[in-house]
Design a protein around this motif. Structure first.
Motif, PDB file in Angstrom:
ATOM      1  N   SER A  59      -2.300  -5.076   1.261  1.00 45.84           N
ATOM      2  CA  SER A  59      -1.608  -3.934   1.730  1.00 45.84           C
ATOM      3  C   SER A  59      -0.334  -3.212   0.999  1.00 45.84           C
ATOM      4  O   SER A  59      -0.268  -1.809   0.865  1.00 45.84           O
ATOM      5  CB  SER A  59      -1.148  -4.300   3.062  1.00 45.84           C
TER       6      SER A  59
ATOM      7  N   ARG B 274      -2.243  -1.604  -2.010  1.00 46.13           N
ATOM      8  CA  ARG B 274      -2.966  -0.205  -1.636  1.00 46.13           C
ATOM      9  C   ARG B 274      -1.883   0.608  -1.325  1.00 46.13           C
ATOM     10  O   ARG B 274      -2.292   2.049  -1.905  1.00 46.13           O
ATOM     11  CB  ARG B 274      -3.603  -0.691  -0.315  1.00 46.13           C
ATOM     12  N   LYS B 275      -0.760   0.431  -0.800  1.00 48.05           N
ATOM     13  CA  LYS B 275       0.186   1.342  -0.969  1.00 48.05           C
ATOM     14  C   LYS B 275       0.741   2.041  -1.967  1.00 48.05           C
ATOM     15  O   LYS B 275       1.026   3.187  -2.105  1.00 48.05           O
ATOM     16  CB  LYS B 275       1.531   1.029   0.293  1.00 48.05           C
TER      17      LYS B 275
ATOM     18  N   LYS C 139      -9.546  -6.431  -1.993  1.00 47.64           N
ATOM     19  CA  LYS C 139      -8.959  -7.645  -1.264  1.00 47.64           C
ATOM     20  C   LYS C 139      -9.691  -8.726  -1.218  1.00 47.64           C
ATOM     21  O   LYS C 139     -11.047  -8.697  -1.000  1.00 47.64           O
ATOM     22  CB  LYS C 139      -8.738  -7.250   0.141  1.00 47.64           C
TER      23      LYS C 139
ATOM     24  N   LYS D 170      -9.276   0.068   3.834  1.00 43.46           N
ATOM     25  CA  LYS D 170      -8.453  -1.148   4.118  1.00 43.46           C
ATOM     26  C   LYS D 170      -8.494  -2.261   3.138  1.00 43.46           C
ATOM     27  O   LYS D 170      -7.570  -2.963   2.896  1.00 43.46           O
ATOM     28  CB  LYS D 170      -9.013  -1.628   5.676  1.00 43.46           C
TER      29      LYS D 170
ATOM     30  N   ASN E 275       0.498 -10.149   3.322  1.00 47.81           N
ATOM     31  CA  ASN E 275       0.126  -8.759   3.233  1.00 47.81           C
ATOM     32  C   ASN E 275       0.259  -8.113   1.951  1.00 47.81           C
ATOM     33  O   ASN E 275       0.336  -6.955   1.706  1.00 47.81           O
ATOM     34  CB  ASN E 275       1.200  -7.954   4.198  1.00 47.81           C
TER      35      ASN E 275
END
Length: 208
Positions: A113, A116-117, A204, A141, A110
């Motif tokens: 993810s 991205r956060k 990604k 996403k 992950n």
């Protein structure tokens, strides 16, 4: 910043300048260190610093320490490209420790993810304190993309007449993403140190 904090910051950051001087084979290192520490103390006590030190998301004391390094090396006759290489090499240990942490995070499926956060959080804090002006910011996403038209890192360097040397901080993104190669592709199209915008894509990677 009070005088105790100034002394603490100078002690903390001056080691990077010493590293740069040693790596460059400079003579009179103790004299050069004294000149650097005197300059940085004056900069910390300046109206310029008070004007710039209003952004919670930015380590302005560190930015000023790097600006002082650049100004001292300019006075020593270094060209911009050599200054950038010398300062980056002097701070190599700082960045290497950070990249090691990122390489660990890069092992997780992950990972994108998480990245991205990070970008979402950084965007929010920069917009909140006004340290960075985004023309646009898109977080999806599988991709984060943004364009920046004003950055206080660049503005601080510009205020001392050395805007191109902010490349040192622009390059920290490249250094960081060098530790995130399994799941993330970072594309830098331009930055504000020598262009009119900072335009980046964080993508990604697809599984093969």
């Amino acid at each position: 910043m009070n005088q105790k904090e100034i002394r603490k910051n100078i002690k903390s950051f001056s080691k990077y300048y010493r590293n740069a001087l040693i790596n460059e084979g400079m003579d009179d290192i103790e004299k050069r260190m004294s000149l650097y520490e005197t300059r940085l103390k004056e900069m910390y006590n300046s109206e310029n610093y008070a004007k710039h030190n209003i952004y919670p998301s930015t380590n302005v004391s560190f930015v000023y320490a790097v600006i002082a390094m650049c100004l001292e090396l300019k006075d020593a006759g270094f060209e911009d490209e050599r200054i950038i290489r010398a300062v980056e090499k002097g701070m190599e240990g700082r960045w290497n420790a950070f990249v090691k942490i990122l390489k660990f995070i890069d092992l997780f499926p992950n990972c994108f993810s998480i990245v991205r956060k990070w970008n979402d959080s950084d965007h929010a804090s920069r917009v909140k304190d006004g340290s960075i002006t985004y023309d646009y910011f898109s977080s999806e996403k599988d991709k984060v993309e943004y364009s920046i038209s004003k950055c206080m890192y660049v503005e601080m360097f510009s205020s001392y007449g050395i805007r191109p040397l902010c490349k040192i901080f622009c390059n920290t993104d490249l250094i960081a993403y060098s530790g995130l190669t399994r799941h993330v592709k970072f594309v830098r199209h331009s930055d504000l140190s020598d262009g009119c915008a900072c335009f980046d894509e964080v993508i990604k990677k697809k599984k093969l």
